[in-house]
Design a protein around this motif. Structure first.
Motif, PDB file in Angstrom:
ATOM      1  N   GLY A  14      -1.648   0.040 -18.608  1.00 51.24           N
ATOM      2  CA  GLY A  14      -0.979   1.344 -18.587  1.00 51.24           C
ATOM      3  C   GLY A  14       0.266   1.409 -19.439  1.00 51.24           C
ATOM      4  N   ILE A  15       0.612   0.283 -20.096  1.00 51.17           N
ATOM      5  CA  ILE A  15       1.882   0.254 -20.807  1.00 51.17           C
ATOM      6  C   ILE A  15       1.861   1.155 -22.046  1.00 51.17           C
ATOM      7  CG2 ILE A  15       3.438  -1.285 -22.133  1.00 51.17           C
ATOM      8  CD1 ILE A  15       2.576  -3.454 -20.026  1.00 51.17           C
ATOM      9  N   LEU A  16       0.694   1.210 -22.700  1.00 55.22           N
ATOM     10  CA  LEU A  16       0.631   1.994 -23.937  1.00 55.22           C
ATOM     11  C   LEU A  16       0.214   3.448 -23.708  1.00 55.22           C
ATOM     12  CD1 LEU A  16      -0.799  -0.274 -26.759  1.00 55.22           C
ATOM     13  CD2 LEU A  16       1.540   0.426 -26.335  1.00 55.22           C
ATOM     14  N   ILE A  17      -0.131   3.797 -22.487  1.00 55.19           N
ATOM     15  CA  ILE A  17      -0.557   5.168 -22.239  1.00 55.19           C
ATOM     16  C   ILE A  17       0.672   6.068 -22.321  1.00 55.19           C
ATOM     17  CG2 ILE A  17      -1.444   6.743 -20.466  1.00 55.19           C
ATOM     18  CD1 ILE A  17      -3.302   4.431 -19.611  1.00 55.19           C
ATOM     19  N   ALA A  18       0.550   7.121 -23.118  1.00 56.31           N
ATOM     20  CA  ALA A  18       1.702   7.997 -23.339  1.00 56.31           C
ATOM     21  C   ALA A  18       2.175   8.573 -22.006  1.00 56.31           C
ATOM     22  CB  ALA A  18       1.304   9.120 -24.278  1.00 56.31           C
ATOM     23  N   GLN A  19       3.482   8.590 -21.819  1.00 59.02           N
ATOM     24  CA  GLN A  19       4.039   9.183 -20.613  1.00 59.02           C
ATOM     25  C   GLN A  19       4.086  10.696 -20.798  1.00 59.02           C
ATOM     26  OE1 GLN A  19       4.198   7.674 -18.034  1.00 59.02           O
ATOM     27  NE2 GLN A  19       4.388   5.527 -18.577  1.00 59.02           N
ATOM     28  N   PRO A  20       3.854  11.447 -19.716  1.00 56.89           N
ATOM     29  CA  PRO A  20       3.826  12.902 -19.870  1.00 56.89           C
ATOM     30  C   PRO A  20       5.204  13.501 -20.185  1.00 56.89           C
ATOM     31  CG  PRO A  20       3.519  12.274 -17.576  1.00 56.89           C
ATOM     32  CD  PRO A  20       3.487  11.010 -18.368  1.00 56.89           C
ATOM     33  N   ARG A  21       6.256  12.753 -19.861  1.00 57.77           N
ATOM     34  CA  ARG A  21       7.602  13.226 -20.181  1.00 57.77           C
ATOM     35  C   ARG A  21       8.389  11.984 -20.597  1.00 57.77           C
ATOM     36  NH1 ARG A  21      10.410  13.173 -15.539  1.00 57.77           N
ATOM     37  NH2 ARG A  21       9.240  14.810 -14.497  1.00 57.77           N
ATOM     38  N   PRO A  22       9.213  12.058 -21.642  1.00 61.99           N
ATOM     39  CA  PRO A  22       9.973  10.861 -22.033  1.00 61.99           C
ATOM     40  C   PRO A  22      10.779  10.346 -20.836  1.00 61.99           C
ATOM     41  CG  PRO A  22      10.249  12.603 -23.658  1.00 61.99           C
ATOM     42  CD  PRO A  22       9.498  13.211 -22.518  1.00 61.99           C
ATOM     43  N   GLY A  23      10.717   9.046 -20.614  1.00 66.23           N
ATOM     44  CA  GLY A  23      11.478   8.450 -19.519  1.00 66.23           C
ATOM     45  C   GLY A  23      10.805   8.573 -18.167  1.00 66.23           C
ATOM     46  N   TYR A  24       9.619   9.195 -18.132  1.00 65.88           N
ATOM     47  CA  TYR A  24       8.915   9.354 -16.851  1.00 65.88           C
ATOM     48  C   TYR A  24       8.451   7.999 -16.340  1.00 65.88           C
ATOM     49  CZ  TYR A  24       5.408  10.584 -13.395  1.00 65.88           C
ATOM     50  OH  TYR A  24       4.699  10.659 -12.230  1.00 65.88           O
ATOM     51  N   TRP A  25       8.506   7.802 -15.028  1.00 66.03           N
ATOM     52  CA  TRP A  25       7.970   6.592 -14.401  1.00 66.03           C
ATOM     53  C   TRP A  25       7.361   6.965 -13.070  1.00 66.03           C
ATOM     54  CZ3 TRP A  25      10.283   6.123  -9.675  1.00 66.03           C
ATOM     55  CH2 TRP A  25      11.544   6.717  -9.528  1.00 66.03           C
ATOM     56  N   GLN A  26       6.489   6.119 -12.579  1.00 69.25           N
ATOM     57  CA  GLN A  26       6.005   6.281 -11.205  1.00 69.25           C
ATOM     58  C   GLN A  26       5.655   4.916 -10.641  1.00 69.25           C
ATOM     59  OE1 GLN A  26       2.777   9.072 -11.723  1.00 69.25           O
ATOM     60  NE2 GLN A  26       1.245   7.476 -11.997  1.00 69.25           N
ATOM     61  N   GLN A  27       5.758   4.823  -9.334  1.00 68.89           N
ATOM     62  CA  GLN A  27       5.492   3.566  -8.644  1.00 68.89           C
ATOM     63  C   GLN A  27       3.996   3.264  -8.667  1.00 68.89           C
ATOM     64  OE1 GLN A  27       8.442   2.919  -8.935  1.00 68.89           O
ATOM     65  NE2 GLN A  27       9.267   2.424  -6.921  1.00 68.89           N
ATOM     66  N   HIS A  28       3.641   2.018  -8.381  1.00 70.17           N
ATOM     67  CA  HIS A  28       2.224   1.659  -8.362  1.00 70.17           C
ATOM     68  C   HIS A  28       1.940   0.792  -7.145  1.00 70.17           C
ATOM     69  CE1 HIS A  28      -1.598  -0.260  -9.548  1.00 70.17           C
ATOM     70  NE2 HIS A  28      -1.820   0.922 -10.084  1.00 70.17           N
ATOM     71  N   VAL A  29       0.742   0.968  -6.579  1.00 62.64           N
ATOM     72  CA  VAL A  29       0.393   0.195  -5.387  1.00 62.64           C
ATOM     73  C   VAL A  29      -1.088  -0.168  -5.417  1.00 62.64           C
ATOM     74  CG1 VAL A  29      -0.229   2.196  -3.939  1.00 62.64           C
ATOM     75  CG2 VAL A  29       0.692   0.154  -2.857  1.00 62.64           C
ATOM     76  N   ASN A  30      -1.416  -1.344  -4.926  1.00 62.87           N
ATOM     77  CA  ASN A  30      -2.819  -1.686  -4.669  1.00 62.87           C
ATOM     78  C   ASN A  30      -2.939  -2.101  -3.206  1.00 62.87           C
ATOM     79  OD1 ASN A  30      -3.811  -1.184  -7.223  1.00 62.87           O
ATOM     80  ND2 ASN A  30      -3.414  -3.265  -7.932  1.00 62.87           N
ATOM     81  N   TYR A  31      -3.991  -1.580  -2.550  1.00 60.47           N
ATOM     82  CA  TYR A  31      -4.225  -1.889  -1.138  1.00 60.47           C
ATOM     83  C   TYR A  31      -5.485  -2.729  -0.991  1.00 60.47           C
ATOM     84  CZ  TYR A  31      -1.218   1.982   0.591  1.00 60.47           C
ATOM     85  OH  TYR A  31      -0.174   2.828   0.902  1.00 60.47           O
ATOM     86  N   GLU A  32      -5.400  -3.746  -0.154  1.00 60.51           N
ATOM     87  CA  GLU A  32      -6.627  -4.376   0.344  1.00 60.51           C
ATOM     88  C   GLU A  32      -6.524  -4.316   1.867  1.00 60.51           C
ATOM     89  OE1 GLU A  32      -7.824  -8.256  -1.255  1.00 60.51           O
ATOM     90  OE2 GLU A  32      -8.617  -8.722   0.741  1.00 60.51           O
ATOM     91  N   MET A  33      -7.535  -3.715   2.497  1.00 57.50           N
ATOM     92  CA  MET A  33      -7.471  -3.554   3.954  1.00 57.50           C
ATOM     93  C   MET A  33      -8.758  -4.050   4.589  1.00 57.50           C
ATOM     94  SD  MET A  33      -5.432  -0.061   4.801  1.00 57.50           S
ATOM     95  CE  MET A  33      -6.150   1.119   3.684  1.00 57.50           C
ATOM     96  N   HIS A  34      -8.598  -4.757   5.683  1.00 60.04           N
ATOM     97  CA  HIS A  34      -9.731  -5.220   6.483  1.00 60.04           C
ATOM     98  C   HIS A  34      -9.590  -4.606   7.864  1.00 60.04           C
ATOM     99  CE1 HIS A  34     -11.096  -8.254   3.535  1.00 60.04           C
ATOM    100  NE2 HIS A  34      -9.823  -8.221   3.183  1.00 60.04           N
ATOM    101  N   ILE A  35     -10.609  -3.841   8.254  1.00 61.29           N
ATOM    102  CA  ILE A  35     -10.523  -3.091   9.508  1.00 61.29           C
ATOM    103  C   ILE A  35     -11.641  -3.559  10.432  1.00 61.29           C
ATOM    104  CG2 ILE A  35     -10.598  -0.766  10.533  1.00 61.29           C
ATOM    105  CD1 ILE A  35      -8.208  -1.285   8.584  1.00 61.29           C
ATOM    106  N   ASP A  36     -11.254  -3.955  11.621  1.00 58.39           N
ATOM    107  CA  ASP A  36     -12.241  -4.335  12.626  1.00 58.39           C
ATOM    108  C   ASP A  36     -12.250  -3.221  13.679  1.00 58.39           C
ATOM    109  OD1 ASP A  36     -14.082  -5.652  14.096  1.00 58.39           O
ATOM    110  OD2 ASP A  36     -12.719  -7.223  14.838  1.00 58.39           O
ATOM    111  N   PHE A  37     -13.351  -2.480  13.708  1.00 60.18           N
ATOM    112  CA  PHE A  37     -13.385  -1.228  14.458  1.00 60.18           C
ATOM    113  C   PHE A  37     -14.132  -1.401  15.773  1.00 60.18           C
ATOM    114  CE2 PHE A  37     -14.405   3.175  15.357  1.00 60.18           C
ATOM    115  CZ  PHE A  37     -13.317   3.869  14.855  1.00 60.18           C
ATOM    116  N   ASP A  38     -13.487  -0.995  16.871  1.00 63.76           N
ATOM    117  CA  ASP A  38     -14.076  -1.095  18.202  1.00 63.76           C
ATOM    118  C   ASP A  38     -14.395   0.323  18.692  1.00 63.76           C
ATOM    119  OD1 ASP A  38     -14.586  -1.263  20.897  1.00 63.76           O
ATOM    120  OD2 ASP A  38     -12.987  -2.714  21.313  1.00 63.76           O
ATOM    121  N   HIS A  39     -15.668   0.709  18.553  1.00 65.25           N
ATOM    122  CA  HIS A  39     -16.008   2.106  18.868  1.00 65.25           C
ATOM    123  C   HIS A  39     -16.069   2.349  20.365  1.00 65.25           C
ATOM    124  CE1 HIS A  39     -19.986   0.337  19.314  1.00 65.25           C
ATOM    125  NE2 HIS A  39     -20.398   1.445  19.909  1.00 65.25           N
ATOM    126  N   GLU A  40     -16.039   1.287  21.164  1.00 67.06           N
ATOM    127  CA  GLU A  40     -16.037   1.512  22.611  1.00 67.06           C
ATOM    128  C   GLU A  40     -14.638   1.860  23.115  1.00 67.06           C
ATOM    129  OE1 GLU A  40     -18.132  -1.981  23.751  1.00 67.06           O
ATOM    130  OE2 GLU A  40     -20.075  -0.956  23.569  1.00 67.06           O
TER     131      GLU A  40
END
Ligand SMILES: [Zn+2]
Length: 607
Positions: A14-40
């Motif tokens: 994403g470093i070379l992708i033009a920013q929509p406004r000079p000086g624009y920035w946004q945070q970034h996140v990646n999620y890995e989630m493991h869910i053990d679901f108890d339907h009872e």
């Protein structure tokens, strides 16, 4: 080769992708989630690993998470708000206040590790505050590992279990979600069942759940062949026990899912567009009919939305019977499964349209609910007029319904400025008229100011430049200014920051020295340009455009351009070199948001 590899890496990161406004920035996140679901027990155990990157120029000393399930508890802000507002959402009312211990929703954080070390946190209702032992410096990343347990509330709004259409689990706003940080700081809005704002990133979600359940959700199922349930094949795993579903979604800012043992699951591919999935559990013919008609209509929807705004970029989209209203999520919607066809299609169109305005144009909805709702409504109206053409005023103006709601609210003196934060309108109706109708009419009036072609050029260019980002209102206006060469911030400021309205009128018409003198008058506080039609006695009509001086530009549409109307001047005079005028119309094509159309006509028509 080496340079090419580095170049590819830079593009990918994403470093070379033009920013929509000079000086624009946004945070970034990646999620890995493991869910053990108890339907009872209607509970789940979760483990979440977040990779968070601080792209801001600021050093972060704290973090915030949303724990939105905590809203479904007696005494929560959502409960208090619903019991004290003058016009509560009838679906909510005082129901939260009556939830028992087994029926409430909760998200409880068991442990949080920050870069491998256990760290303290504090729960404030639906917000978790974490004071960091070491700050996150600009440009640096961190790892947050959390163990949590959750209980799915009895269905109140959007999320929950066993709603009135019988869907077992609607899993929206269900996991600890990192709050967004932008140039205005943290978005720590407590959840009262309203708006969202999330961080862009990738989600890998593993859900272990009883084999009987069919799941639908954001992202692409990674182990379709093994799962079956209409994904890899129609097979349903036999026997007892659980199977683990792995969904992956890239570049989204939320993750929704739903589960039911009786979902029918069908698919339909949009030519050149996404694969659509449909999940519904209706058994009655009338409802099944609607679900069977939906794919073809939604194919047309995607084709129209792509051409009006810009291409939908994800490979799939799911229409999921969630059984409670309609709500937008990345790559999916939870929607009612019953109702008349037109109502259901309207809901599906509205929620899917949010893929563009919410999913891709990720504005802070708590601050600007009128952008995601208003822009969505604007395009939805145009598409619905194509899918279900109507006669009468709607045929000329597809936004007629929103116009009428706005005018009624205005005449009651009950409009509130669009700059009001979403949760703080004094009534639900003021919020709704502002966000949906006034937000839509913002674009309608802007189109009237700019001219049709220029408006769409700017609108598409805004979408294209700002998709996958978080624009603010001024970013939108700047794009429209660039497209038109006009000054437009005055309109944005007045339309969103005040409750002023447009009302232009034909004040008087008289003859003098073989000329006709037409005097127009501004009755409303909000200045506006005007397009007028002058019909001669021989039936020939001429079109005139009067720009507003604040625009410093003129729209390029067929017709004669007249000198600008000074914004502070109440009157504007035109001399026409003939005395043979039959009729005069301000805004003859019903393109503006003029709140009183009877005085737009001369001679005044008695109806
Ligand atoms: Zn909406």
């Amino acid at each position: 080769m080496k340079y090419l590899a580095i170049f590819k890496l830079l593009i990918f990161s994403g470093i070379l992708i033009a920013q929509p406004r000079p000086g624009y920035w946004q945070q970034h996140v990646n999620y890995e989630m493991h869910i053990d679901f108890d339907h009872e027990r209607h509970q789940f155990e979760g483990n979440q690993i977040i990779n968070y990157t601080n792209n801001s120029p600021d050093t972060l000393h704290e973090l915030f998470y949303h724990l939105q399930f905590n809203a479904f508890q007696p005494g929560s802000n959502m409960d208090e708000r619903s019991r004290s507002i003058a016009d509560p959402d009838r679906r909510v009312g005082d129901r939260i206040n009556h939830l028992t211990k087994d029926e409430i929703g909760f998200l409880e954080v068991v442990q949080l590790k920050y870069n491998g070390e256990v760290i303290d946190f504090e729960t404030w209702g639906t917000i978790l505050k974490v004071t960091l032992s070491q700050p996150i410096l600009p440009g640096k990343s961190c790892v947050l590992a959390m163990d949590f347990i959750g209980q799915i509330p009895a269905q109140i709004r959007r999320s929950g279990r066993f709603n009135k259409e019988g869907v077992h689990y609607s899993m929206a706003q269900w996991y600890p979600k990192l709050a967004e940080y932008d140039r205005y700081g943290w978005n720590t809005t407590p959840y009262v069942g309203r708006e969202f704002y999330g961080i862009w990133g990738d989600f890998d979600v593993y859900i272990s759940i009883d084999k009987s359940y069919t799941l639908a959700g954001t992202g692409i199922l990674q182990n379709a062949a093994e799962i079956g349930h209409g994904y890899g094949s129609d097979h349903k795993a036999k026997g007892n026990g659980k199977q683990t579903w792995h969904f992956r979604a890239e570049n989204v800012h939320d993750f929704v899912w739903a589960a039911d043992p009786k979902y029918s699951h069908t698919t339909h591919a949009v030519p050149g567009g996404p694969l659509m999935r449909f999940f519904y559990k209706e058994k009655k013919n009338e409802h099944i009919d609607n679900w069977e008609k939906l794919p073809k209509l939604m194919e047309r929807f995607f084709i129209l939305a792509d051409s009006l705004v810009g291409p939908y970029p994800y490979p799939e989209f799911s229409f999921i019977q969630g059984g409670d209203g309609g709500m937008e999520y990345p790559m999916a919607t939870l929607m009612l499964g019953r109702g008349k066809l037109k109502g259901m299609v309207g809901l599906a169109v509205h929620e899917a349209m949010h893929s563009w305005f919410y999913g891709l144009i990720g504005t802070n909805e708590s601050r600007y609910p009128w952008i995601d709702e208003g822009f969505t409504t604007f395009v939805e109206n145009i598409i619905m007029q194509d899918l279900f053409p109507e006669e009468g005023p709607r045929a000329t103006n597809p936004h007629f319904g929103n116009y009428m709601r706005y005018v009624q609210q205005f005449k009651k003196g009950a409009t509130e400025p669009l700059t009001t934060p979403a949760d703080h309108y004094t009534t639900n109706s003021a919020y709704s008229v502002a966000s949906y109708s006034q937000g839509c009419l913002f674009l309608v009036q802007l189109k009237y100011i700019m001219g049709e072609e220029t408006f769409w050029k700017g609108f598409r260019s805004f979408f294209n430049k700002w998709k996958f980002h978080h624009p603010h209102p001024e970013d939108f206006i700047r794009e429209m200014e660039k497209a038109s060469g006009m000054q437009l911030m005055w309109f944005c400021d007045l339309w969103t920051g005040t409750t002023q309205a447009v009302d232009l009128a034909v004040d008087s018409v008289y003859e003098k020295n073989n000329e006709t003198i037409i005097v127009l008058r501004r009755l409303g506080d909000l200045p506006s340009p005007a397009t007028i039609a002058i019909v001669n006695q021989d039936g020939k009509a001429d079109l005139y455009h009067i720009p507003l001086d604040l625009m410093y530009g003129r729209k390029s549409e067929a017709g004669n351009s007249l000198p600008p109307w000074k914004w502070a001047a109440e009157k504007y005079t035109i001399s026409i070199p003939t005395t043979k005028i039959k009729e005069i119309y301000i805004d003859p094509f019903f393109q503006s948001v003029d709140i009183e159309r009877k005085n737009n006509v001369w001679p005044i028509k008695v109806e």
